[in-house]
Design a protein around this motif. Structure first.
Motif: not given
Length: 88
Positions: A6-8, A14-15
């Motif tokens: 999930v964080q990945r 975000e990029t």
């Protein structure tokens, strides 16, 4: 640190900028198609971006040969669903 998918995913999203060009590569079977649809919806809801290129993989090796096509289209981000990157 353990892998956190999930964080990945958040970090990847975000990029993405307004000038990003995004390609989606997925398998042509039912689970590949479904994962492609889910990834497309996540992308749109999270970033407001549409895909620049979609490629459905036939049941034969293709990932190694797709790189020049993506580069020629100016693709900056690639999302791969339900495919192994070393699929042969």
């Amino acid at each position: 640190m353990p892998f956190d998918p999930v964080q990945r995913t958040r970090d990847f999203l975000e990029t993405i900028t307004p000038s990003s060009k995004i390609a989606l590569l997925h398998d042509d079977d039912p689970d590949g198609t479904c994962s492609g649809v889910l990834a497309t919806r996540l992308l749109k809801r999270s970033t407001g971006k549409e895909l620049s290129h979609r490629q459905v993989a036939p049941h034969e090796p293709f990932l190694m040969g797709i790189t020049p096509t993506l580069a020629a289209r100016g693709i900056t981000h690639v999302i791969i669903c339900d495919l192994s990157i070393d699929r042969n």
